[in-house]
Design a protein around this motif. Structure first.
Motif: not given
Length: 193
Positions: A58, A62, A135, A137-138, A140, A157, A176
Motif C-alpha cells: 500500500e 502511494r 492528485m 483523493v478522499l 480516510t 494529495q 494531504t
C-alpha cells in the motif's frame, strides 16, 4: 491591485477581479526548488511520530518507494503559526527519508522548516530535482480525524520526490490537504524560439 494578485488580465477577455483566498486556506506559489524553502513559512509542523518503516504494498503504491525497503518515516500535521493544538490542521504531512540519511531524525524535534536543506547540510549533497504530483483523493477516517473534517471529504494529495545529484531519492513527502484549505498557484509563460 495587480501587484497584490487581485486582478487577472487576459488578451481579448478583459480584466477580472480575483477574490482573496480565504484566511483558512493555504496558498502555495512554487516555481523552483528554492521556492520550496518558503513552503513552510508561516506554518509549523507538529510531529506525531518518527520511526523506521518497511515499505509495504500500500505504501509503495502511494509513495513510489520500493517494497521491503526501509525508510525513516516522520508523520504529523502542519498548522498555521500561532494556532494552538486545538486549531484545525492545514494538512497531514508524511516524510519518507532515505535510510542513508536517517540520522537526521534525531534533529527534527528542534528543527523548523523543510527537512531537505538539513539533509543537504548534514550529508554534503545537493537536491537537484523535485518531481511533484498532485492528485484528488478522499479523506480516510484516520486522516479526517486529525484534520477535524468529515471522512470522505475531497482532498488534494501532493507528493514530492527529492533527488540528489547522483540520482538517488533522498526524500519523499506526501501532504494531504482538505480541498477547502489548499490552493496551488502556478504561472506559465510562453517560450519563443
Amino acid at each position: 491591485m495587480r501587484d497584490d494578485n487581485l486582478v487577472s488580465s487576459r488578451p481579448r477577455a478583459g480584466t477580472l477581479v480575483v477574490p482573496r483566498p480565504s484566511a483558512d486556506s493555504y496558498v502555495q506559489h512554487v516555481m523552483s526548488i528554492n521556492d520550496l524553502l518558503e513552503f513552510a513559512t508561516g506554518t509549523r509542523f507538529a510531529i506525531e511520530s518518527v520511526a523506521m518503516v518497511t515499505i509495504d504494498d500500500e505504501l509503495a503504491a502511494r509513495s513510489g518507494l520500493g517494497i521491503a525497503e526501509q525508510w525513516l518515516t516522520v508523520r504529523g500535521f502542519r498548522q498555521t503559526d500561532g494556532v494552538e493544538d486545538t486549531g484545525a490542521a492545514l494538512c497531514r504531512t508524511e516524510y519518507y527519508i532515505n535510510r542513508a540519511f536517517a540520522a537526521v531524525g534525531r534533529l527534527l524535534q528542534r528543527h523548523q522548516g523543510p527537512i531537505f536543506p538539513l539533509i543537504e547540510d548534514l550529508f554534503g549533497l545537493n537536491i537537484v530535482e523535485v518531481q511533484q504530483e498532485i492528485m484528488a483523493v478522499l479523506l480516510t477516517p484516520e486522516l479526517s480525524a486529525g484534520l477535524d473534517i468529515e471522512p470522505g471529504t475531497p482532498a488534494l494529495q501532493v507528493q514530492r520526490t527529492y533527488r540528489a545529484s547522483d540520482g538517488q531519492v533522498a526524500q519523499v513527502t506526501i501532504n494531504t490537504h482538505p480541498a477547502s484549505r489548499f490552493r496551488h498557484s502556478m504561472t506559465m509563460r510562453r517560450v519563443r524560439g
